[in-house]
Scaffold this motif. Structure first.
Motif, PDB file in Angstrom:
ATOM      1  N   ILE A  75      67.399  20.670 123.743  1.00 23.24           N
ATOM      2  CA  ILE A  75      65.604  20.303 124.450  1.00 23.24           C
ATOM      3  C   ILE A  75      65.957  21.270 125.609  1.00 23.24           C
ATOM      4  O   ILE A  75      64.873  22.142 125.397  1.00 23.24           O
ATOM      5  N   LYS A  76      67.204  22.027 126.104  1.00 22.38           N
ATOM      6  CA  LYS A  76      67.138  22.598 127.218  1.00 22.38           C
ATOM      7  C   LYS A  76      67.016  24.357 126.862  1.00 22.38           C
ATOM      8  O   LYS A  76      66.504  25.616 127.097  1.00 22.38           O
ATOM      9  N   ASN A  77      66.790  24.337 125.237  1.00 24.62           N
ATOM     10  CA  ASN A  77      67.039  25.704 124.870  1.00 24.62           C
ATOM     11  C   ASN A  77      65.921  25.885 124.185  1.00 24.62           C
ATOM     12  O   ASN A  77      65.771  27.152 123.962  1.00 24.62           O
ATOM     13  N   MET A  78      64.569  25.621 124.200  1.00 22.58           N
ATOM     14  CA  MET A  78      63.814  25.239 123.806  1.00 22.58           C
ATOM     15  C   MET A  78      62.761  26.508 125.067  1.00 22.58           C
ATOM     16  O   MET A  78      62.989  26.705 125.424  1.00 22.58           O
ATOM     17  N   PRO A  79      62.053  27.561 123.895  1.00 23.81           N
ATOM     18  CA  PRO A  79      61.620  28.607 125.008  1.00 23.81           C
ATOM     19  C   PRO A  79      60.507  28.359 125.913  1.00 23.81           C
ATOM     20  O   PRO A  79      60.844  28.855 126.934  1.00 23.81           O
ATOM     21  N   GLY A  80      59.644  27.166 125.538  1.00 23.98           N
ATOM     22  CA  GLY A  80      58.921  26.808 127.329  1.00 23.98           C
ATOM     23  C   GLY A  80      60.040  25.678 128.397  1.00 23.98           C
ATOM     24  O   GLY A  80      59.537  26.566 129.371  1.00 23.98           O
ATOM     25  N   ILE A  81      60.508  25.346 128.076  1.00 25.90           N
ATOM     26  CA  ILE A  81      61.308  24.463 129.218  1.00 25.90           C
ATOM     27  C   ILE A  81      62.214  25.688 129.643  1.00 25.90           C
ATOM     28  O   ILE A  81      62.828  25.705 131.106  1.00 25.90           O
ATOM     29  N   ARG A  82      63.257  26.694 128.968  1.00 26.45           N
ATOM     30  CA  ARG A  82      63.510  27.684 129.156  1.00 26.45           C
ATOM     31  C   ARG A  82      62.716  27.936 130.443  1.00 26.45           C
ATOM     32  O   ARG A  82      63.384  28.906 131.489  1.00 26.45           O
ATOM     33  N   LYS A  83      61.649  28.725 130.108  1.00 25.03           N
ATOM     34  CA  LYS A  83      61.225  29.152 131.599  1.00 25.03           C
ATOM     35  C   LYS A  83      60.199  28.726 132.489  1.00 25.03           C
ATOM     36  O   LYS A  83      60.443  29.247 133.150  1.00 25.03           O
ATOM     37  N   PHE A  84      60.490  27.534 132.663  1.00 22.11           N
ATOM     38  CA  PHE A  84      60.201  26.045 133.626  1.00 22.11           C
ATOM     39  C   PHE A  84      61.290  26.753 134.184  1.00 22.11           C
ATOM     40  O   PHE A  84      61.302  26.192 134.712  1.00 22.11           O
ATOM     41  N   ILE A  85      62.751  26.533 133.438  1.00 20.88           N
ATOM     42  CA  ILE A  85      63.611  26.342 134.360  1.00 20.88           C
ATOM     43  C   ILE A  85      64.614  27.502 134.801  1.00 20.88           C
ATOM     44  O   ILE A  85      64.349  28.058 135.894  1.00 20.88           O
ATOM     45  N   GLU A  86      63.842  28.843 134.589  1.00 20.30           N
ATOM     46  CA  GLU A  86      63.891  29.530 134.459  1.00 20.30           C
ATOM     47  C   GLU A  86      63.090  30.875 136.175  1.00 20.30           C
ATOM     48  O   GLU A  86      63.263  30.982 136.642  1.00 20.30           O
ATOM     49  N   MET A  87      61.848  30.014 135.728  1.00 21.65           N
ATOM     50  CA  MET A  87      60.319  30.196 137.170  1.00 21.65           C
ATOM     51  C   MET A  87      61.837  29.703 138.480  1.00 21.65           C
ATOM     52  O   MET A  87      60.969  29.936 139.470  1.00 21.65           O
ATOM     53  N   ASN A  88      62.052  28.670 138.539  1.00 23.99           N
ATOM     54  CA  ASN A  88      62.255  27.658 139.782  1.00 23.99           C
ATOM     55  C   ASN A  88      64.340  27.702 139.523  1.00 23.99           C
ATOM     56  O   ASN A  88      64.307  27.217 139.346  1.00 23.99           O
ATOM     57  N   PRO A  89      64.375  28.719 140.782  1.00 21.93           N
ATOM     58  CA  PRO A  89      65.442  28.793 140.963  1.00 21.93           C
ATOM     59  C   PRO A  89      66.131  27.354 140.943  1.00 21.93           C
ATOM     60  O   PRO A  89      67.671  26.725 140.840  1.00 21.93           O
ATOM     61  N   TYR A  90      65.156  26.030 141.733  1.00 24.79           N
ATOM     62  CA  TYR A  90      66.502  24.905 141.742  1.00 24.79           C
ATOM     63  C   TYR A  90      66.975  24.226 140.689  1.00 24.79           C
ATOM     64  O   TYR A  90      67.774  23.351 140.464  1.00 24.79           O
ATOM     65  N   PHE A  91      65.380  24.183 139.315  1.00 24.83           N
ATOM     66  CA  PHE A  91      66.015  24.169 137.739  1.00 24.83           C
ATOM     67  C   PHE A  91      67.145  24.666 137.344  1.00 24.83           C
ATOM     68  O   PHE A  91      68.143  24.564 136.682  1.00 24.83           O
ATOM     69  N   LYS A  92      66.900  26.222 137.896  1.00 21.10           N
ATOM     70  CA  LYS A  92      68.005  26.610 137.637  1.00 21.10           C
ATOM     71  C   LYS A  92      69.309  26.440 137.520  1.00 21.10           C
ATOM     72  O   LYS A  92      70.391  26.616 136.642  1.00 21.10           O
ATOM     73  N   GLY A  93      69.760  26.016 138.697  1.00 26.22           N
ATOM     74  CA  GLY A  93      71.517  25.968 139.216  1.00 26.22           C
ATOM     75  C   GLY A  93      71.443  23.932 139.247  1.00 26.22           C
ATOM     76  O   GLY A  93      72.686  23.980 138.837  1.00 26.22           O
ATOM     77  N   ARG A  94      70.051  23.537 139.026  1.00 21.82           N
ATOM     78  CA  ARG A  94      70.626  21.926 138.625  1.00 21.82           C
ATOM     79  C   ARG A  94      71.173  21.394 137.049  1.00 21.82           C
ATOM     80  O   ARG A  94      71.930  21.268 136.498  1.00 21.82           O
ATOM     81  N   PHE A  95      70.815  22.801 136.190  1.00 23.43           N
ATOM     82  CA  PHE A  95      70.967  22.398 134.486  1.00 23.43           C
ATOM     83  C   PHE A  95      71.937  24.185 134.442  1.00 23.43           C
ATOM     84  O   PHE A  95      72.036  23.544 133.121  1.00 23.43           O
TER      85      PHE A  95
END
Length: 97
Positions: A75-95
């Motif tokens: 799930i974390k490697n799905m393109p849309g979810i990666r995009k959401f995570i990379e756009m927000n630094p909070y999620f990038k560090g959390r995941f």
């Protein structure tokens, strides 16, 4: 490219931490989406249950849902979810990506 509705639903659950033993009613999982899309979101949740991305948990009220922890990396490697995570630094560090 816009994220698919499946990815939006999965990201909504992932961002609230509904993985494994932490679960939420289907009604709560639909919150945050426009009212005209609620039926599509519920249909998408049913498709994700069939595909094995979401697990049902029976409770005293209605069935609850959570992300299947065995498919979390996928799930974390799905393109849309990666995009959401990379756009927000909070999620990038959390995941840890």
């Amino acid at each position: 490219m816009k994220p698919k509705l499946k990815e939006k639903v999965l990201f909504n659950l992932l961002s609230h931490g509904y993985v494994g033993k932490k679960h939420t009613p289907i009604v709560n999982a639909c919150k945050g989406f426009p009212k005209h899309e609620i039926n599509r979101v519920k249909d998408t949740i049913n498709v994700l249950i069939v595909e094995g991305y979401i697990v049902l948990k029976t409770t005293g009220h209605d069935p609850d849902i959570s992300i299947n922890p065995k498919r979390l990396d996928e799930i974390k490697n799905m393109p849309g979810i990666r995009k959401f995570i990379e756009m927000n630094p909070y999620f990038k560090g959390r995941f840890n990506l």
